[in-house]
Design a protein around this motif. Structure first.
Motif, short mmCIF file in Angstrom:
data_model
loop_
_atom_site.label_atom_id
_atom_site.label_comp_id
_atom_site.label_asym_id
_atom_site.label_seq_id
_atom_site.Cartn_x
_atom_site.Cartn_y
_atom_site.Cartn_z
N TRP A 240 -5.13 4.65 -2.12
CA TRP A 240 -5.47 4.39 -0.72
C TRP A 240 -5.47 5.63 0.17
CZ3 TRP A 240 -7.65 0.24 -1.67
CH2 TRP A 240 -7.06 -0.84 -2.33
N PRO B 2 -7.16 -2.99 2.61
CA PRO B 2 -6.25 -3.57 1.63
C PRO B 2 -5.41 -4.66 2.30
CG PRO B 2 -6.18 -1.17 1.54
CD PRO B 2 -7.00 -1.54 2.74
N ASN B 3 -5.20 -5.73 1.62
CA ASN B 3 -4.37 -6.87 2.07
C ASN B 3 -5.02 -7.71 3.16
OD1 ASN B 3 -2.23 -6.55 0.24
ND2 ASN B 3 -1.43 -4.86 1.46
N VAL C 40 -12.98 -3.58 -0.13
CA VAL C 40 -12.31 -2.62 0.74
C VAL C 40 -13.24 -1.44 0.93
CG1 VAL C 40 -10.35 -1.05 0.96
CG2 VAL C 40 -10.01 -3.32 -0.04
N ILE D 96 0.83 -1.20 0.00
CA ILE D 96 0.00 0.00 0.00
C ILE D 96 0.87 1.25 0.00
CG2 ILE D 96 -1.96 -1.08 1.15
CD1 ILE D 96 -1.01 0.29 3.77
#
Lengths: 129, 129
Positions: free
Chosen positions: A35, B86-87, B60, A8
């Motif tokens: 993000w 995220p992730n 997300v 990210i």
């Protein structure tokens, strides 16, 4: 089952080798534009938890001497914070200095320049909502 | 640059939906045999940090209401512990109950049954070496 992570953010601090005192290192986490909106209100915290990759470390050592000190008895890698671990994930609580646009500036991150950042989370003891 | 993670263990706790109090949930982390030696001396700790995957969460949300409470003002996902990040990495400090062979039993892990575990680390405040 393998899981794909996408960084990210990327660490920028000019550090290319181990340093004596990571606490003194200031790092900028350069976030991917997609993000940035997720950083809203992050600036209220004094510290954040950073999950990042030990991207330059190779191999895994299942038993290690803590702090590279051969006089200390061996422990398993999961009983240590050694970077030579499966999945090479680092986790550090750092001081949050500022959040500006896509740049989060922190102090005390023990990551080399160019390290991938996979997550940033607020510390539970600072969440007041 | 994408990074491939391979689970080191799988969560077994029979939990298939959200529960009111994760603190009461006991989970077994079933480690892959290749990493068992890395658990040496882990049993000395009262707590461990577990990095795991929110494997059933999809999508997300960049801004979220903390604790799913619409009366709380929105914050960015990185200023929250929301799993829709995220992730999809979770991070929880849990009580360590036992380490036996390839099974690490913990209490308080907020992960569903079958969640992949990517790392286990000792808390810095319990490391005495």
């Amino acid at each position: 089952m393998r899981v794909n992570l996408k960084p990210i953010a990327t660490v920028r601090n000019g550090v290319t080798d181990d340093v004596d005192d990571w606490d003194k290192v200031t790092s900028r986490l350069i976030f991917e534009r997609e993000w940035v909106d997720g950083l809203y209100k992050l600036g209220r915290f004094d510290h954040v938890l950073v999950i990042f990759g030990f991207h330059r470390k190779r191999g895994v050592k299942l038993r290690v001497h803590p702090r590279h000190d051969p006089s200390k008895p061996l422990v398993g890698v999961f009983a240590s914070r050694s970077p030579r671990r499966p999945n090479k994930l680092g986790l550090t609580r750092v001081e949050l200095l500022s959040v500006r646009g896509n740049v989060v500036t922190v102090q005390g991150l023990d990551a080399y320049d160019g390290s991938p950042v996979f997550d940033v989370k607020p510390p539970l003891d600072e969440i007041d909502y």
